[in-house]
Scaffold this active site. Structure first.
Site, PDB file in Angstrom:
ATOM      1  N   MET A 154     -16.163  87.197 111.049  1.00 47.42           N
ATOM      2  CA  MET A 154     -16.906  87.050 109.559  1.00 47.42           C
ATOM      3  C   MET A 154     -15.879  86.506 108.485  1.00 47.42           C
ATOM      4  SD  MET A 154     -19.699  88.159 110.568  1.00 47.42           S
ATOM      5  CE  MET A 154     -20.701  87.701 109.056  1.00 47.42           C
ATOM      6  N   ILE A 164     -18.496  82.340 117.893  1.00 50.13           N
ATOM      7  CA  ILE A 164     -18.169  82.568 119.303  1.00 50.13           C
ATOM      8  C   ILE A 164     -17.616  83.972 119.290  1.00 50.13           C
ATOM      9  CG2 ILE A 164     -16.903  81.914 121.513  1.00 50.13           C
ATOM     10  CD1 ILE A 164     -18.974  79.873 120.854  1.00 50.13           C
ATOM     11  N   ILE A 179     -12.425  70.832 116.826  1.00 49.26           N
ATOM     12  CA  ILE A 179     -13.780  70.707 117.634  1.00 49.26           C
ATOM     13  C   ILE A 179     -14.650  69.954 117.032  1.00 49.26           C
ATOM     14  CG2 ILE A 179     -15.531  72.099 118.619  1.00 49.26           C
ATOM     15  CD1 ILE A 179     -13.385  74.422 118.979  1.00 49.26           C
ATOM     16  N   TYR A 180     -15.025  70.218 115.644  1.00 49.79           N
ATOM     17  CA  TYR A 180     -16.214  69.251 115.147  1.00 49.79           C
ATOM     18  C   TYR A 180     -15.764  67.888 115.067  1.00 49.79           C
ATOM     19  CZ  TYR A 180     -17.337  74.037 113.271  1.00 49.79           C
ATOM     20  OH  TYR A 180     -17.659  75.343 113.531  1.00 49.79           O
TER      21      TYR A 180
END
Length: 172
Positions: free
Chosen positions: A28, A88, A132-133
Protein backbone atom coordinates in the site's frame (compact mmCIF):
# COMPACT_ATOMS: atom_id res chain seq x y z
CA UNK A 1 5.94 -18.60 -18.11
CA UNK A 2 4.15 -15.82 -20.01
CA UNK A 3 1.83 -18.19 -21.87
CA UNK A 4 0.40 -19.29 -18.54
CA UNK A 5 -0.20 -15.75 -17.28
CA UNK A 6 -3.60 -14.26 -17.92
CA UNK A 7 -5.84 -11.43 -16.88
CA UNK A 8 -9.41 -12.26 -15.95
CA UNK A 9 -12.26 -10.20 -14.60
CA UNK A 10 -12.17 -9.39 -10.88
CA UNK A 11 -14.90 -11.48 -9.21
CA UNK A 12 -16.53 -11.58 -5.79
CA UNK A 13 -14.48 -14.70 -5.01
CA UNK A 14 -11.34 -12.50 -5.18
CA UNK A 15 -12.32 -10.28 -2.25
CA UNK A 16 -10.34 -12.29 0.35
CA UNK A 17 -7.23 -12.06 -1.84
CA UNK A 18 -7.66 -8.30 -2.18
CA UNK A 19 -8.28 -7.94 1.55
CA UNK A 20 -4.89 -9.56 2.10
CA UNK A 21 -3.11 -7.24 -0.38
CA UNK A 22 -4.82 -4.07 0.83
CA UNK A 23 -3.51 -4.70 4.32
CA UNK A 24 0.18 -5.22 3.48
CA UNK A 25 2.10 -2.03 4.33
CA UNK A 26 4.83 -2.58 1.69
CA UNK A 27 2.17 -2.92 -1.02
CA UNK A 28 0.00 0.00 0.00
CA UNK A 29 2.97 2.35 0.41
CA UNK A 30 3.38 2.29 -3.37
CA UNK A 31 -0.35 2.94 -3.78
CA UNK A 32 0.01 5.99 -1.51
CA UNK A 33 -2.64 4.54 0.77
CA UNK A 34 -2.98 3.45 4.35
CA UNK A 35 -2.79 -0.35 4.76
CA UNK A 36 -6.12 -0.46 6.51
CA UNK A 37 -9.08 -1.93 4.66
CA UNK A 38 -11.88 -3.80 6.30
CA UNK A 39 -13.56 -6.66 4.48
CA UNK A 40 -16.88 -4.82 4.78
CA UNK A 41 -15.43 -1.78 2.99
CA UNK A 42 -13.89 -3.93 0.25
CA UNK A 43 -17.21 -5.74 -0.30
CA UNK A 44 -19.09 -2.44 -0.42
CA UNK A 45 -16.61 -1.02 -2.94
CA UNK A 46 -16.92 -4.15 -5.08
CA UNK A 47 -20.71 -3.84 -5.18
CA UNK A 48 -20.57 -0.14 -6.09
CA UNK A 49 -18.01 -0.76 -8.84
CA UNK A 50 -20.09 -3.43 -10.61
CA UNK A 51 -22.04 -0.83 -12.58
CA UNK A 52 -19.13 1.51 -13.37
CA UNK A 53 -18.25 1.69 -17.05
CA UNK A 54 -15.09 3.70 -16.37
CA UNK A 55 -13.34 0.88 -14.52
CA UNK A 56 -11.83 -2.47 -15.50
CA UNK A 57 -10.31 -4.57 -12.75
CA UNK A 58 -8.49 -7.80 -13.49
CA UNK A 59 -6.90 -10.55 -11.47
CA UNK A 60 -3.51 -11.70 -12.75
CA UNK A 61 -3.37 -15.48 -12.66
CA UNK A 62 -0.95 -18.25 -13.42
CA UNK A 63 -2.30 -21.81 -13.37
CA UNK A 64 -5.41 -20.58 -11.49
CA UNK A 65 -3.26 -19.01 -8.75
CA UNK A 66 -3.88 -15.33 -8.00
CA UNK A 67 -0.74 -13.24 -8.41
CA UNK A 68 -2.05 -9.69 -8.32
CA UNK A 69 -4.48 -7.01 -9.40
CA UNK A 70 -4.36 -4.97 -12.60
CA UNK A 71 -6.65 -2.03 -13.19
CA UNK A 72 -7.65 0.43 -15.85
CA UNK A 73 -9.32 3.17 -13.83
CA UNK A 74 -10.87 6.54 -14.58
CA UNK A 75 -11.52 5.41 -18.14
CA UNK A 76 -12.48 8.50 -20.11
CA UNK A 77 -14.25 7.52 -23.34
CA UNK A 78 -14.49 11.08 -24.64
CA UNK A 79 -10.74 11.70 -24.46
CA UNK A 80 -9.91 7.99 -24.85
CA UNK A 81 -7.56 7.73 -21.89
CA UNK A 82 -7.29 5.83 -18.62
CA UNK A 83 -5.04 5.37 -15.63
CA UNK A 84 -3.12 2.12 -15.28
CA UNK A 85 -2.57 0.49 -11.87
CA UNK A 86 -0.97 -2.76 -10.79
CA UNK A 87 -0.43 -4.59 -7.52
CA UNK A 88 1.56 -7.83 -7.36
CA UNK A 89 1.36 -10.04 -4.27
CA UNK A 90 4.75 -9.80 -2.48
CA UNK A 91 4.86 -13.62 -2.47
CA UNK A 92 5.04 -13.49 -6.28
CA UNK A 93 7.26 -10.47 -6.87
CA UNK A 94 10.61 -10.85 -8.60
CA UNK A 95 9.44 -13.36 -11.22
CA UNK A 96 8.75 -10.97 -14.10
CA UNK A 97 4.98 -11.05 -13.65
CA UNK A 98 4.57 -7.26 -13.46
CA UNK A 99 6.24 -6.85 -16.86
CA UNK A 100 3.92 -9.31 -18.61
CA UNK A 101 0.83 -8.11 -16.72
CA UNK A 102 1.55 -4.54 -17.77
CA UNK A 103 1.92 -5.64 -21.39
CA UNK A 104 -1.37 -7.55 -21.23
CA UNK A 105 -3.21 -4.55 -19.76
CA UNK A 106 -1.74 -2.08 -22.25
CA UNK A 107 -2.67 -4.37 -25.12
CA UNK A 108 -6.21 -4.72 -23.76
CA UNK A 109 -6.57 -0.95 -23.35
CA UNK A 110 -5.51 -0.23 -26.92
CA UNK A 111 -6.99 -3.31 -28.63
CA UNK A 112 -10.34 -3.67 -26.87
CA UNK A 113 -11.12 -0.27 -25.39
CA UNK A 114 -9.65 1.70 -28.30
CA UNK A 115 -7.90 4.09 -25.93
CA UNK A 116 -5.46 6.71 -27.16
CA UNK A 117 -3.41 7.15 -23.98
CA UNK A 118 -2.66 5.30 -20.75
CA UNK A 119 -1.06 7.09 -17.84
CA UNK A 120 0.14 6.15 -14.39
CA UNK A 121 1.54 7.65 -11.22
CA UNK A 122 4.54 5.99 -9.59
CA UNK A 123 6.63 6.75 -6.52
CA UNK A 124 9.92 8.22 -7.74
CA UNK A 125 11.78 5.86 -5.39
CA UNK A 126 10.13 2.79 -6.95
CA UNK A 127 12.91 2.32 -9.49
CA UNK A 128 11.95 -1.28 -10.28
CA UNK A 129 8.45 -0.24 -11.31
CA UNK A 130 9.72 2.69 -13.37
CA UNK A 131 12.11 0.32 -15.17
CA UNK A 132 9.26 -2.09 -15.97
CA UNK A 133 7.00 0.69 -17.24
CA UNK A 134 9.75 2.08 -19.46
CA UNK A 135 10.48 -1.41 -20.79
CA UNK A 136 6.84 -1.73 -21.88
CA UNK A 137 6.94 1.73 -23.51
CA UNK A 138 5.75 4.23 -20.92
CA UNK A 139 7.64 7.52 -20.94
CA UNK A 140 8.12 10.07 -18.20
CA UNK A 141 5.71 12.94 -18.62
CA UNK A 142 6.15 14.94 -15.42
CA UNK A 143 7.47 14.85 -11.89
CA UNK A 144 5.56 16.23 -8.93
CA UNK A 145 7.36 17.07 -5.71
CA UNK A 146 5.97 15.98 -2.34
CA UNK A 147 2.69 14.86 -3.89
CA UNK A 148 1.68 12.17 -1.36
CA UNK A 149 2.18 11.72 2.37
CA UNK A 150 3.09 8.10 3.23
CA UNK A 151 4.82 6.60 6.28
CA UNK A 152 5.42 10.01 7.83
CA UNK A 153 7.06 11.60 4.78
CA UNK A 154 6.04 13.33 1.58
CA UNK A 155 6.80 11.39 -1.60
CA UNK A 156 7.74 12.65 -5.05
CA UNK A 157 5.92 10.98 -7.94
CA UNK A 158 6.55 10.49 -11.62
CA UNK A 159 3.71 10.69 -14.12
CA UNK A 160 4.26 8.37 -17.06
CA UNK A 161 2.24 7.69 -20.19
CA UNK A 162 2.11 5.60 -23.33
CA UNK A 163 0.22 6.39 -26.51
CA UNK A 164 -1.45 3.76 -28.69
CA UNK A 165 0.52 4.85 -31.78
CA UNK A 166 3.84 4.34 -29.96
CA UNK A 167 2.78 1.01 -28.53
CA UNK A 168 1.70 -0.34 -31.92
CA UNK A 169 4.88 0.98 -33.58
CA UNK A 170 6.95 -1.26 -31.29
CA UNK A 171 4.74 -4.29 -31.95
CA UNK A 172 5.16 -4.32 -35.75
Amino acid sequence: MSEQLKLRAFEKEDLEFMHKLYNIPEVMRFWFAEPYQTMAKIKDSFEKNLEKENLRLFILEKNNERLGLVGLVRIDNLHRKAEFAIMIDPDHQGHGYADKATQLAVDYAFSHLNLHKLFLVVDKQNEKAIYIYQKVGFQREAELKEEYFVDGAYRDVVYMCIFARDYWATRR
